[in-house]
Design a protein around this motif. Structure first.
Motif, short mmCIF file in Angstrom:
data_model
loop_
_atom_site.label_atom_id
_atom_site.label_comp_id
_atom_site.label_asym_id
_atom_site.label_seq_id
_atom_site.Cartn_x
_atom_site.Cartn_y
_atom_site.Cartn_z
N LEU A 200 0.87 -1.17 0.00
CA LEU A 200 0.00 0.00 0.00
C LEU A 200 0.91 1.23 0.00
CD1 LEU A 200 -2.77 1.38 0.24
CD2 LEU A 200 -2.49 1.23 2.75
N VAL A 201 0.77 2.07 -1.05
CA VAL A 201 1.60 3.27 -1.18
C VAL A 201 0.84 4.44 -0.58
CG1 VAL A 201 2.79 4.80 -2.77
CG2 VAL A 201 2.69 2.35 -3.25
N VAL A 202 1.47 5.10 0.42
CA VAL A 202 0.87 6.25 1.10
C VAL A 202 1.72 7.47 0.78
CG1 VAL A 202 0.20 7.24 3.31
CG2 VAL A 202 -0.02 4.77 2.93
N SER A 203 1.09 8.51 0.21
CA SER A 203 1.82 9.73 -0.15
C SER A 203 1.58 10.81 0.90
CB SER A 203 1.36 10.24 -1.52
OG SER A 203 2.00 11.46 -1.84
N ILE A 204 2.68 11.41 1.36
CA ILE A 204 2.57 12.44 2.40
C ILE A 204 1.87 13.67 1.85
CG2 ILE A 204 3.89 13.90 3.98
CD1 ILE A 204 6.08 11.75 3.92
N ASP A 205 2.22 14.06 0.62
CA ASP A 205 1.63 15.27 0.01
C ASP A 205 0.51 14.95 -0.96
OD1 ASP A 205 3.10 14.11 -1.99
OD2 ASP A 205 4.40 15.84 -2.35
N GLY A 206 0.18 13.67 -1.09
CA GLY A 206 -0.90 13.28 -1.99
C GLY A 206 -0.47 13.16 -3.44
N GLN A 207 0.82 13.36 -3.75
CA GLN A 207 1.32 13.29 -5.11
C GLN A 207 2.11 11.98 -5.29
OE1 GLN A 207 0.48 15.64 -7.40
NE2 GLN A 207 -0.70 16.63 -5.74
N ALA A 208 2.05 11.44 -6.52
CA ALA A 208 2.77 10.20 -6.83
C ALA A 208 4.22 10.51 -7.18
CB ALA A 208 2.10 9.49 -8.00
N PRO A 209 5.16 9.64 -6.77
CA PRO A 209 6.55 9.84 -7.19
C PRO A 209 6.67 9.80 -8.71
CG PRO A 209 6.39 8.22 -5.43
CD PRO A 209 4.99 8.49 -5.90
N TYR A 223 2.00 8.89 9.03
CA TYR A 223 3.42 9.26 9.02
C TYR A 223 3.84 9.80 10.39
CZ TYR A 223 7.75 11.50 7.38
OH TYR A 223 9.06 11.87 7.21
N SER A 224 3.00 10.65 10.96
CA SER A 224 3.31 11.21 12.29
C SER A 224 3.07 10.18 13.39
CB SER A 224 2.44 12.45 12.54
OG SER A 224 2.70 13.44 11.59
N LYS A 225 2.04 9.37 13.22
CA LYS A 225 1.73 8.37 14.24
C LYS A 225 2.87 7.38 14.43
CE LYS A 225 -1.42 4.51 15.10
NZ LYS A 225 -2.61 3.78 14.62
N LEU A 226 3.51 6.98 13.33
CA LEU A 226 4.63 6.03 13.41
C LEU A 226 5.95 6.72 13.70
CD1 LEU A 226 3.75 3.65 10.43
CD2 LEU A 226 3.13 3.45 12.84
N GLN A 227 5.92 8.07 13.84
CA GLN A 227 7.11 8.86 14.13
C GLN A 227 8.21 8.64 13.08
OE1 GLN A 227 8.31 8.00 18.17
NE2 GLN A 227 6.47 8.92 19.05
N LEU A 228 7.77 8.61 11.81
CA LEU A 228 8.72 8.48 10.72
C LEU A 228 9.38 9.82 10.46
CD1 LEU A 228 6.52 6.27 8.34
CD2 LEU A 228 8.31 5.52 9.94
N LYS A 229 10.62 9.79 9.99
CA LYS A 229 11.38 11.02 9.79
C LYS A 229 11.74 11.26 8.33
CE LYS A 229 11.55 11.50 14.28
NZ LYS A 229 10.69 12.50 14.97
#
Length: 261
Positions: A200-209, A223-229
């Protein structure tokens, strides 16, 4: 007055006669007086007091396996001595580099190097004689053996990925401006095609790479819940489950973050 004396004498005679009558014999001769002149009082013999026994003196025993002290004027240079004095010798030689200070420091350094060499020689002897300690048996130095081990590891890794694909899936957190995220997408596609690993691909800004045409969802705070950096971030989710209201029943295992994801 003579009458009083006679009366007193008669009284004594009567008392003496009564006393002797009780003993059964009345003595009126001079032998009675001799009994008093030879009289010895009765004494109770005192108890014999024994002198207190003196506890045996503990003779000090020489300590077992006591090492003999080094002769006077000699200093045993062991690890404890070096740990305490070597930094002092080094500091003194640096602060005041006289010939004497430098010689003392260099001689101590020589002792350290000699001990290190003897230790390493003994270490290699033990390792080479014990196959369970020899790393060459795990990863051979020879090219042929090393390649064989690498191939075995590669096949084992592939089998591990297949087993993980059966019990869970991947969560890839990306953003549209991340060039490393674009490089990550073909790897995720390979895992899907070769091993059946769902992603499952999750985009932080909603845009595809760049170059990615597959499905993606916008981040809802994961992203914040898992404390990813960093992005991309790859997370393994065993046995994914749907949200139960606002409760997330899933367990997230972060595999990697950033370029090395």
């Amino acid at each position: 007055m003579s009458l009083h004396i006679k009366a007193f004498t008669s009284g004594l005679t009567i008392i003496s006669a009564a006393s002797m009558a009780q003993t059964g014999a009345i003595r009126i001769d001079d032998a009675y007086g001799d009994a008093f002149s030879n009289y010895k009082p009765h004494t109770i013999p005192a108890k014999k007091v024994e002198p207190p026994t003196k506890p045996p003196e503990n003779t000090p025993q020489p300590p077992a396996n006591k090492k003999a002290d080094p002769p006077a004027g000699e200093q045993k240079v062991d690890v404890d001595w070096l740990a305490k004095n070597f930094p002092l010798l080094e500091k003194r030689a640096i602060d005041n580099p006289t010939e004497a200070n430098l010689s003392a420091y260099l001689y101590a350094k020589r002792v350290v190097m000699d001990k290190a060499q003897r230790f390493e020689e003994a270490h290699m002897k033990v390792v080479n004689e014990d196959p369970m300690l020899n790393e060459n048996n795990r990863i051979p130095y020879a090219s042929t053996g090393a390649q064989t081990i690498r191939n075995a590891d590669f096949f084992a890794q592939q089998q591990a990925v297949r087993e993980l694909a059966e019990v869970g899936g991947l969560l890839a957190v990306v953003d549209g401006s991340c060039r490393f995220c674009a490089q990550q997408m073909p790897i995720l596609a390979m895992l899907k095609n070769n091993f059946g690993m769902e992603t499952l691909v999750v985009s932080i800004d909603g845009q595809a790479p760049k170059g990615y045409k597959g499905p993606l969802v916008k981040d809802n705070g994961l992203y914040s819940k898992l404390q990813l950096k960093l992005s991309p971030s790859v997370v393994f989710v065993p046995k994914p489950k749907a949200y139960q209201g606002e409760v997330d029943p899933n367990k997230y295992l972060v595999i990697a973050q950033g370029f090395y994801a």
